[in-house]
Design an enzyme around this catalytic site. Structure first.
Site, PDB file in Angstrom:
ATOM      1  N   LYS A   1     -49.315  21.162  53.663  1.00 25.82           N
ATOM      2  CA  LYS A   1     -50.087  21.524  52.404  1.00 25.82           C
ATOM      3  C   LYS A   1     -50.290  23.253  52.442  1.00 25.82           C
ATOM      4  O   LYS A   1     -51.047  23.915  53.414  1.00 25.82           O
ATOM      5  CB  LYS A   1     -51.530  20.855  52.398  1.00 25.82           C
TER       6      LYS A   1
ATOM      7  N   CYS B   1     -52.239  16.927  47.271  1.00 21.22           N
ATOM      8  CA  CYS B   1     -53.563  16.637  46.661  1.00 21.22           C
ATOM      9  C   CYS B   1     -53.789  18.277  45.821  1.00 21.22           C
ATOM     10  O   CYS B   1     -53.264  18.303  44.906  1.00 21.22           O
ATOM     11  CB  CYS B   1     -54.682  16.807  47.739  1.00 21.22           C
TER      12      CYS B   1
ATOM     13  N   GLU C   1     -53.649  11.086  51.089  1.00 20.47           N
ATOM     14  CA  GLU C   1     -53.662  12.192  51.842  1.00 20.47           C
ATOM     15  C   GLU C   1     -54.138  11.884  53.063  1.00 20.47           C
ATOM     16  O   GLU C   1     -55.209  11.136  53.383  1.00 20.47           O
ATOM     17  CB  GLU C   1     -54.302  13.345  51.196  1.00 20.47           C
TER      18      GLU C   1
END
Length: 262
Positions: free
Chosen positions: A110, A144, A41
């Protein structure tokens, strides 16, 4: 398709040092027969992002760092997943992209931001399921914390994702996410998950390593430790078909029972 996951040491050094290391790792991935290289990430700039690193790494979708990564993909013949702070007008997203030797295939922002620091730096994305075709596979992308939401992974499974790529920055003491949650998500959805983490300590955070590729049948294809390493895994779509035939969660769903929470 063979993939490579780079469990990199999270250390300061700036974007030029990262790009130099990425070129060397991409060459190793190519020598090992990989068609896809996954990095952690926010790999451009490192995680967590200091103000200086954010300023250096921040750029729009089409920017110089992305162009440098595209050049590495062309040079090595390996598609690359990288993350960076995407500048989008007045806001910044925690973003990741898949870039093949022919050019960028997709970008994902994200959707689930973790903790007060991420929420202070980034705007949440609203992309939902993003996919591309690569090496004969349908490849999807989450980042994540996203993978810890069963709905996000299930949406990918229902949309036909066979390999779910998840760049991450998992810190201790949440090791169980890599050890338990990721294999469970792969099994309950009948897909591969390539979960690629940082290792080492930075800015008071202790990154867990534990990079792994979880298989659709509940097994682990490859498992990393807590040091820097390049891990290889072979992704066979026939295993996805077999897993979904033998464990029929997707067929047996009854979505009429799962209405919105009151």
């Amino acid at each position: 398709m063979r993939i490579a996951c780079w469990q990199a040491t999270c250390a300061p050094g700036g974007v030029p040092a990262f790009l130099e290391s990425l070129r060397a790792v991409a060459r190793r991935a190519a020598a090992g027969g990989a068609g896809l290289l996954v990095t952690p990430e926010m790999s451009v700039g490192g995680y967590p992002l200091s103000a200086a690193a954010l300023a250096e790494a921040r750029e729009p979708v089409a920017g110089p760092h992305g162009e440098a990564i595209a050049a590495i993909a062309r040079e090595t013949g390996v598609a690359i997943v990288h993350g960076w702070p995407e500048a989008a007008g007045a806001v910044v997203h925690n973003a990741a992209a898949v870039t093949s030797p022919e050019g960028r295939l997709l970008t994902y922002r994200k959707g689930h931001l973790f903790g007060s620091q991420e929420r202070a730096l980034f705007a949440p994305g609203s992309d939902g399921v993003v996919q591309t075709r690569l090496g004969g596979l349908t490849v999807g992308l989450l980042i994540c914390y996203d993978v810890e939401f069963p709905e996000a992974v299930r949406a990918h499974a229902l949309a036909g994702t066979e390999l779910l790529v998840v760049p991450t920055a998992l810190m201790r003491p949440w090791d169980f996410v890599a050890r338990v949650v990721v294999p469970a998500r792969a099994f309950e959805n009948g897909l591969f998950i390539a979960y690629t983490n940082w290792t080492g300590a930075r800015a008071g955070l202790d990154f867990a390593g534990l990079t792994r590729v979880a298989g659709p049948d509940g097994g682990l294809v490859t498992v990393g430790g807590d040091g820097e390493e390049l891990l290889f895994a072979d992704i066979d779509p026939a295993r996805v078909v077999a897993a979904r035939a033998s464990t029929t969660y997707l067929q047996d769903r009854r979505p009429e029972l799962y209405g919105p929470a009151p």
